[in-house]
Design a protein around this motif. Structure first.
Motif, PDB file in Angstrom:
ATOM      1  N   GLN A 177      -2.169  -7.332  -4.480  1.00 58.48           N
ATOM      2  CA  GLN A 177      -2.373  -6.923  -3.229  1.00 58.48           C
ATOM      3  C   GLN A 177      -2.819  -7.861  -2.294  1.00 58.48           C
ATOM      4  O   GLN A 177      -3.140  -9.088  -2.581  1.00 58.48           O
ATOM      5  N   THR A 225     -12.433   1.740  -6.405  1.00 60.55           N
ATOM      6  CA  THR A 225     -11.001   2.150  -5.729  1.00 60.55           C
ATOM      7  C   THR A 225     -10.111   1.150  -6.216  1.00 60.55           C
ATOM      8  O   THR A 225     -10.346  -0.068  -6.626  1.00 60.55           O
ATOM      9  N   SER A 252      -6.257   1.635  -5.002  1.00 61.20           N
ATOM     10  CA  SER A 252      -5.136   1.705  -4.154  1.00 61.20           C
ATOM     11  C   SER A 252      -4.762   0.692  -3.255  1.00 61.20           C
ATOM     12  O   SER A 252      -5.624  -0.128  -2.902  1.00 61.20           O
ATOM     13  N   ASP A 253      -3.353   0.153  -2.936  1.00 59.76           N
ATOM     14  CA  ASP A 253      -3.137  -0.611  -2.280  1.00 59.76           C
ATOM     15  C   ASP A 253      -3.253  -0.681  -0.537  1.00 59.76           C
ATOM     16  O   ASP A 253      -2.277  -0.432   0.144  1.00 59.76           O
ATOM     17  N   HIS A 289     -10.207  -0.185   2.118  1.00 54.88           N
ATOM     18  CA  HIS A 289     -11.054   1.101   1.833  1.00 54.88           C
ATOM     19  C   HIS A 289     -12.330   1.403   2.784  1.00 54.88           C
ATOM     20  O   HIS A 289     -12.978   0.467   3.143  1.00 54.88           O
ATOM     21  N   TRP A 341      -8.189   5.070   2.185  1.00 55.99           N
ATOM     22  CA  TRP A 341      -7.541   3.604   2.514  1.00 55.99           C
ATOM     23  C   TRP A 341      -6.304   3.665   3.334  1.00 55.99           C
ATOM     24  O   TRP A 341      -5.668   4.787   3.482  1.00 55.99           O
ATOM     25  N   GLU A 347      -8.712  10.239  -1.104  1.00 54.71           N
ATOM     26  CA  GLU A 347      -8.652  10.386  -2.581  1.00 54.71           C
ATOM     27  C   GLU A 347     -10.014  10.699  -3.081  1.00 54.71           C
ATOM     28  O   GLU A 347     -11.103  10.293  -2.379  1.00 54.71           O
ATOM     29  N   ARG A 407     -12.500  10.244  -6.148  1.00 57.94           N
ATOM     30  CA  ARG A 407     -12.625   9.649  -7.242  1.00 57.94           C
ATOM     31  C   ARG A 407     -13.768   9.839  -7.995  1.00 57.94           C
ATOM     32  O   ARG A 407     -14.966  10.192  -7.389  1.00 57.94           O
ATOM     33  N   LEU A 421      -9.047   8.333 -10.320  1.00 58.67           N
ATOM     34  CA  LEU A 421      -8.532   9.146  -9.475  1.00 58.67           C
ATOM     35  C   LEU A 421      -8.619  10.460 -10.034  1.00 58.67           C
ATOM     36  O   LEU A 421      -7.866  10.856 -11.086  1.00 58.67           O
ATOM     37  N   GLU A 457      -5.493  13.374  -4.968  1.00 61.02           N
ATOM     38  CA  GLU A 457      -5.302  13.025  -3.827  1.00 61.02           C
ATOM     39  C   GLU A 457      -5.343  14.156  -2.905  1.00 61.02           C
ATOM     40  O   GLU A 457      -4.955  15.256  -2.989  1.00 61.02           O
ATOM     41  N   ARG A 506      -2.815  13.093   2.796  1.00 69.68           N
ATOM     42  CA  ARG A 506      -2.331  11.968   3.608  1.00 69.68           C
ATOM     43  C   ARG A 506      -2.177  12.210   4.929  1.00 69.68           C
ATOM     44  O   ARG A 506      -1.471  13.171   5.351  1.00 69.68           O
TER      45      ARG A 506
END
Length: 847
Positions: free
Chosen positions: A512, A533, A535-536, A539, A554, A564, A566, A573, A576, A579
């Motif tokens: 990343q 965390t 994800s790409d 955050h 993120w 998300e 978590r 995770l 989700e 988005r």
């Protein structure tokens, strides 16, 4: 050290400019649009408005019904949105209620006229795009809000869709002057402070735990709501023109103008000893010890006291046997004078002055004096052990006899934790940072005493990257709490009872962007890190009510926010939650920045940046390149998170490709990456930036490396001018606002942090004033005449040097303006014109 080079003769550069002008004219038929035209200026001006409001679901506001159950609004793209109940245990999502039935019920209820002064106003029929649901009233109900003409109508309904009540309330009008509100939470639950904006929308500002207070800046006429975590509403409060106090109880809100409150015993006067026997009395350089029972005062025998030395702070040992005095001899007063040439209301120019210490000035001389209460005598200390301190802070008694303090030596090449035995006066260095270059004291120096053990948490770059250490106070032994190729960005929380710390890390995942922020929980004993965390993207997090779960959001510059759920125990995770939907944004023509990575000057280190292209982008066209630069060593500056509009778009939409790059010398990578700036601010990472731009253009033939501009303000103003002085063979045009062009002229703390002390020849070498004769290309300098951040004389001295060197340049002085005047409407427009004229070869805003 850097090598200044012009690369070409002035005659050659003039020929190049002429050829560029011809190329611009001949290339016009191939362009996607007519660059620099009035239409493009209008498109640039309206970029924000054209794309505003086209993204839905950028924020998530979870409502927790239980520690493992929450409700969120989930965006479903073109199908609108629905409220979903989330089972955190299993990760299942289902509809919170029957949306269609509720819509029908509310349409009937809210179509009725309201009683009162606004009988003619009606709530329109339910419209999913215009009415928002928000959970309220606990787990059994929610509210629907509709706003208009200064009122907000609220319907409370249950989960079966039956309307229970309809009310109306006033929402925030325009602010009528600054004010403040102190919210005191005397209830038994954590409350949320919510501001009702001018459109009736709600914006969360703070959470206040039971027994805590929160001071909120606001404006008269603004309306605030107080809600519990389960959305129980305590009531609205309208801010007035004077400071207000809002006291939240389990029953309601109590509001009144804020007055100084006197609850409980007054705080102890630090001059008084803990046992109440003694008091330190100071009068100028003189210090006396008063017996509080008898009132008798005894002069303290301080050795070698300068006449102008004063006591800044008093700290008593817990056993009341010793008083510690932080003493100071004031440094020199450096006064900067400015002329307000055009006072508001007219009249004669006015002289304005400010205290403004600069590198090399004599600073406050600090020392520690320990006084024995028994005989009012000073305990001798080895003053040479703490030479020339920039600061002495973090004073604390770790036991009855040991004082610890943090010592930062002027020049910022030594930072240490020092222990003093107050009875004997013995000094001992517990831990010391003494790198070959500098200690990043202003950004990375952090420490925390652990009450449960005789240790101090301490950050250090001694391994090559910033990490957390535990220091044994008795032995000084260091134990690495965190380690590895990633960088500790911050310690946000320390839970001594659990033996953990919440940290932010950069470079956590090798695949990343190394600037992405990730959150982790550190075991302070064994040093293990549980990353919460993954994800790409970069955050932010919000905890659930019992911190068993967290909502992580993120994003990237090319990725709208993703939300998300978590698990806090292992960061796994769970689900989700949604988005953000940017489909309408991209359909309207918006273009996301492109992330790009290339090797730096060493051929090994990855340099990260972004490329912005105009909304009418045509890959067959040829675009001049403009770099937006800020290379201040205190941070990194390429954007990492999602945003629809940025300031660079005002240039991008004119037909430029704008790039932003973090070159070597900026912060939050390795220590070696950062050290490039040491006594070398003129470098500004240019070898990395130029290599990056050339690498990007190799696979993007529409990037024209024969037409390159650069602009920046403050430290970016220094760098952008430096581009033409040191790299005029690559950069053609520069616009520099309020630059700190000579590091001897700017504020003391920022410049000595990176350029060091004492002042040496490197200060002159790095100065744009002394190098002004090397100017190649077109330069526009701008400055506010009343800049209180960077002495405006810094810009004027560059102008003077350019004149003496017979160099052509442009200068705009903004009467009455301060720092950042180049970002005013006029300043931005003149910057646009300058690049259009000199990189596109056309007059701005042609029809």
């Amino acid at each position: 050290m850097i090598e200044l080079r012009t690369g070409r003769t002035r005659a050659f550069h003039v020929l190049r400019v002429l050829l560029l002008a011809v190329a611009c004219v001949t290339a016009l038929p191939t362009l996607a649009s007519a660059q620099g035209s009035a239409a493009e200026y209008e498109r640039a001006r309206t970029h924000r408005q054209r794309f505003a409001g086209l993204v839905v679901g950028e924020r998530v506001e979870p409502v927790w019904l239980a520690p493992d159950r929450l409700v969120v609004r989930r965006v479903l793209g073109a199908d609108g949105w629905r409220y979903m109940v989330v089972d955190a245990g299993g990760g299942d999502l289902e509809d919170a209620f029957d949306h269609e039935r509720l819509a029908a019920e509310l349409s009937k209820e809210l179509d009725r006229p309201f009683d009162g002064a606004l009988l003619d106003l009606r709530i329109l029929s339910f419209d999913r795009e215009r009415v928002g649901f928000v959970l309220g009233g606990g787990a059994d109900g929610f509210t629907v809000r509709r706003s208009g003409r200064g009122l907000e109508r609220v319907a409370l309904a249950d989960l079966d869709g039956a309307t229970l009540a309809v009310t109306e309330r006033r929402r925030s009008g325009p602010g009528r002057g600054e004010s403040s509100v102190l919210f005191a939470n005397d209830s038994s639950v954590t409350v949320r402070l919510v501001w009702l904006d001018a459109d009736g929308g709600e914006r969360d500002y703070a959470r206040v735990a039971p027994g805590e207070q929160h001071a909120q800046h606001t404006f008269a006429g603004h309306v605030w709501l107080v809600r519990s975590g389960d959305d129980r509403e305590f009531g609205p409060f309208e801010a007035q023109g004077h400071p207000g106090l809002v006291r939240v109880t389990d029953a309601a809100l109590a509001t009144r103008p804020r007055e100084p409150e006197r609850t409980g015993p007054p705080p102890r006067d630090p001059s008084n000893s803990p046992d109440g026997r003694w008091r330190v009395v100071t009068d100028g350089a003189r210090v006396e010890l008063e017996n509080r029972a008898s009132g008798e005062r005894v002069p303290v025998d301080l050795a070698d006291v300068p006449q102008d030395e004063r006591t800044r702070r008093v700290l008593w040992s817990p056993d009341s046997t010793h008083a510690v005095l932080l003493r100071v001899v004031p440094g020199e007063r450096h006064v900067v004078h400015m002329v307000a040439s055009s006072p508001k209301g007219g009249g004669q120019p006015r002289l304005e002055s400010m205290d403004y210490r600069k590198p090399g000035d004599r600073i406050d001389a600090l020392r520690i004096a320990v006084v024995r209460a028994e005989d009012a005598r000073e305990v001798p200390l080895d003053r040479a052990a703490l030479p020339n301190p920039w600061s002495l802070d973090e004073l604390r008694f770790t036991d009855g006899a040991t004082l610890t303090l943090r010592y930062n030596q002027r020049g910022h090449r030594v930072l240490s934790l020092v222990a003093i035995d107050v009875a004997s006066g013995a000094l001992r260095t517990v831990v010391e940072e003494a790198p070959d270059t500098f200690v990043d004291y202003s950004q990375k120096a952090w420490m925390r005493h652990l009450a449960s053990r005789a240790e101090v948490l301490w950050t250090s770059e001694r391994s090559g990257t910033n990490h957390l250490y535990a220091v044994d106070l008795a032995s000084g032994q260091l134990r690495a709490v965190t380690s590895g190729p990633w960088v500790l960005r911050a310690v946000d929380e320390v839970d001594e009872a659990a033996g953990t710390a919440l940290v932010r890390g950069l470079g956590v995942y090798p695949d990343q962007d190394p600037y992405h922020v990730h959150f982790g929980r550190v075991d302070l004993v064994n040093g293990g890190v549980t990353w919460l965390t993954a994800s790409d993207g970069t955050h932010t997090i919000e905890w659930g009510p019992q911190r068993e779960y967290l909502v992580a959001t993120w994003s990237r510059v090319d990725q709208p926010p993703v939300h998300e759920l978590r698990r806090a125990s292992d960061g796994a995770l769970v689900a989700e939650l949604g988005r953000a939907d940017a489909s309408a944004l991209t359909a309207a023509g918006w273009r996301a920045p492109e992330r790009f990575t290339a090797k730096g000057r060493d051929g090994l280190t990855d340099i990260w940046g972004v490329i912005h292209t105009p909304t009418d982008f045509d890959s067959r066209a040829s675009y001049p390149i403009v770099e937006s630069i800020y290379a201040g060593p205190h941070g990194h500056f390429v954007p990492k998170s999602w945003a629809v509009h940025r300031g660079v778009h005002e240039l991008v939409e004119l037909g430029f490709v704008v790039v932003q790059i973090d070159g070597m010398g900026t912060n939050w990578r390795s220590k070696a990456f950062h050290d490039v700036c040491w006594q070398n601010l003129g470098d500004s990472g240019f070898p990395d930036r130029i290599a990056w731009i050339r690498a990007a253009a190799e696979s993007r033939p529409w990037m024209d490396t024969e037409r390159v501009g650069i602009y920046g303000g403050s430290a970016g103003g220094q760098s952008s001018t430096r581009a033409l002085l040191a790299h005029g063979d690559f950069y053609d045009v520069a616009v520099s606002d309020c630059g700190c062009h000579d590091n001897r002229m700017d504020k003391i703390w920022w410049n000595e942090a990176w350029m060091g002390w004492p002042i040496g020849e490197h200060y002159a070498e790095q100065s744009n004033v002394t190098q002004a004769h090397r100017l190649v290309g077109k330069l526009l300098l701008t400055v506010g005449e009343l800049d209180r951040n960077v002495d405006p004389a810094s810009t004027m001295q560059v102008a003077d040097a350019l004149i003496r060197a017979n160099k052509d340049f442009d200068l705009i002085v903004f009467p009455g303006a301060g720092h950042g005047a180049g970002e005013s409407d006029y300043g931005r427009r003149r910057r646009q014109d300058f690049f259009v004229r000199h990189l596109m070869g056309v007059e701005p805003r042609w029809e």
